[in-house]
Write an enzyme that holds these catalytic residues in place. Sequence first.
Site, PDB file in Angstrom:
ATOM      1  N   MET A   1      -1.489   0.436   1.277  1.00  0.00           N
ATOM      2  CA  MET A   1      -1.703  -0.917   0.752  1.00  0.00           C
ATOM      3  C   MET A   1      -1.886  -1.870   1.915  1.00  0.00           C
ATOM      4  O   MET A   1      -1.187  -1.798   2.912  1.00  0.00           O
ATOM      5  CB  MET A   1      -0.505  -1.339  -0.095  1.00  0.00           C
ATOM      6  CG  MET A   1      -0.547  -2.783  -0.558  1.00  0.00           C
ATOM      7  SD  MET A   1      -1.941  -3.180  -1.611  1.00  0.00           S
ATOM      8  CE  MET A   1      -1.439  -2.395  -3.129  1.00  0.00           C
ATOM      9  N   CYS A   2      -2.837  -2.764   1.759  1.00  0.00           N
ATOM     10  CA  CYS A   2      -3.125  -3.716   2.835  1.00  0.00           C
ATOM     11  C   CYS A   2      -3.453  -5.072   2.242  1.00  0.00           C
ATOM     12  O   CYS A   2      -3.774  -5.207   1.074  1.00  0.00           O
ATOM     13  CB  CYS A   2      -4.329  -3.261   3.664  1.00  0.00           C
ATOM     14  SG  CYS A   2      -4.200  -1.585   4.265  1.00  0.00           S
ATOM     15  N   GLY A   3      -3.386  -6.053   3.111  1.00  0.00           N
ATOM     16  CA  GLY A   3      -3.998  -7.339   2.825  1.00  0.00           C
ATOM     17  C   GLY A   3      -5.230  -7.427   3.692  1.00  0.00           C
ATOM     18  O   GLY A   3      -5.156  -7.226   4.918  1.00  0.00           O
TER      19      GLY A   3
END
Length: 593
Positions: A1-3
Amino acid sequence: MCGIFCSIHHPEQNSESIKQWNICKDAVNARGPDHLTEKQLTLSRDWEGYFAAAILWMQGPKITPQPSLDENENLLLWNGDVFSGCLAKDDVCDTSIILTELQLTMDIMSVLRKIEGPYCLVYYQKSSNTLYFGRDIIGRHSLLLKVDSKANILTLTSVANKKMKGIVEVPAIGIFAMNLNMPQINLACYPWREPDLRFTDIIEMLETNLNVDIDIKETIMDTSLSSLTTDLHLHPDSKDVEYLENAPFSKDFNEILCHLLKNQEVDERVERLTKLLHESVKIRVKKKPNYCKNCVTNALNDTSFICTHSKIGILFSGGLDSAILAAIADKYVPEDESIDLINVAFERPASKNQNTSWANSAKENVTQKYDVPDRKTGRQTYSELLRICPSRKWNFIQCNISQAELQVYRASRICDLLHPLRTILDESLGCAMWFASRAKGVLYPIDDAYESPCRILLLGMGADELFGGYMRHRTILRHKGWDALVQELNIELARISERNLGRDDRIISDHGKQSRLPYLDENLVKYVQHIKPWERCYPTEKMPSGLGDKLLLRLLAYKIGFQYTANFPKRAFQFGSRIADSKENANDISNRL
């Protein structure tokens, strides 16, 4: 998961691009607290790009930084998980797999067809000087888009805030492309499925909001998932539903469920669904570093570090969907690890005639304040889990949210995460989801303070859309028949990205946690979409509420041991947690955001 964040601009607009990044930086960074990288690149004579990614380490033996560049100067921002299919690998980060696959071909869409799992991406292909971006066909992760045609700036970000005027959610209708050989902003769309009236409406609205014409390219998918439709003119033959119509209807729902499971075809469907759910939960539980939120920093510096804390949490109203996920997760989480069951309740306003003298203790007063429907069902289902899975340590977390705390965080944080959504429904669900995913409260029944260190949350999203869980399904069937119900179920699944998933992804990820949605696994969705509607739900007058809706799931729950939970009627999260006011119109714009 990333921004992830990307701004494409003319060289003279560099400062404006950085300004956009500074607006988004705090919220993007909260999504990926383990690592942050920023890159500024010259893409062509006319265009520069500012790229950034905040990483939540969820795959591979170590962090894979982003933005990722290969030797041909292609660039990838990837926020996703390849859970199954030919590209899935356990020991390599998806970012590396996807970037390598994209490097090997000029046909970007051929790679995207092979991806099975939730994602959004931004990909710059150097050889064609094209920027691609979009969300998976179900739309399970958030991606926002802002176009400033006058200044020639295109901005993409996982999350923004209210200062970003004119930003919209990228619709999960296809993959978009911008040709950087042209000096002005331009957009094309490669549809996931064959364009229909809904697709046309979304494109026209997007063109209006962005003030850009969008060129429609060839369709990407031709698989069964891309259609998400069932043949119309459905009228069940009496033999098709004989086992349902002839069930021994009584006040004892379990007696009816037991009778239905004696039908071989029914039992086979339950077994098939059970297998698919097990596969879906298993990969979502196991694909992760074996560290909790509190231990992950030490683990990055010491590979021999061992963590035995909770790594998996479940948003747990006590309803059917979350109960099933909990029981299945028990099979795949190591026996010596606890699983966190997170139950949120909002303070109930004091009754006008309530005399506080009744309270014998502060504990009784708190219990009464937060004695909402979801708390009651949560405790009841928790007791069933203790019986079904007795060797597991379950942490039942009571998250009690006062009106004062709700007002503070709604105004200071949640309103920005919801942006650009602003309805009362978005507000109530967003607030409930934010406090639940924060997972801070007291353990039941011992009342010790506890904040879950888990980094993965399992959610029951999609179950109502797939299995007919809303009261309106019963109404539609009664007045319009099976054809209309099938159309409604298809439309709801197609719209789930714009109604729920982007918003919930922005909300939950703010705590440095990742949401995983077992019911929206591609293989499970394909199966449910291709069985007859009365084989997944039977919301007729003969089947009372709490039985006919989501009938296939209720049969599954009963078969794995839930005697009470299998019969709980559907209750909306916003009402079960008591955050919403039933007197307000859910679709009105909220004046509190």
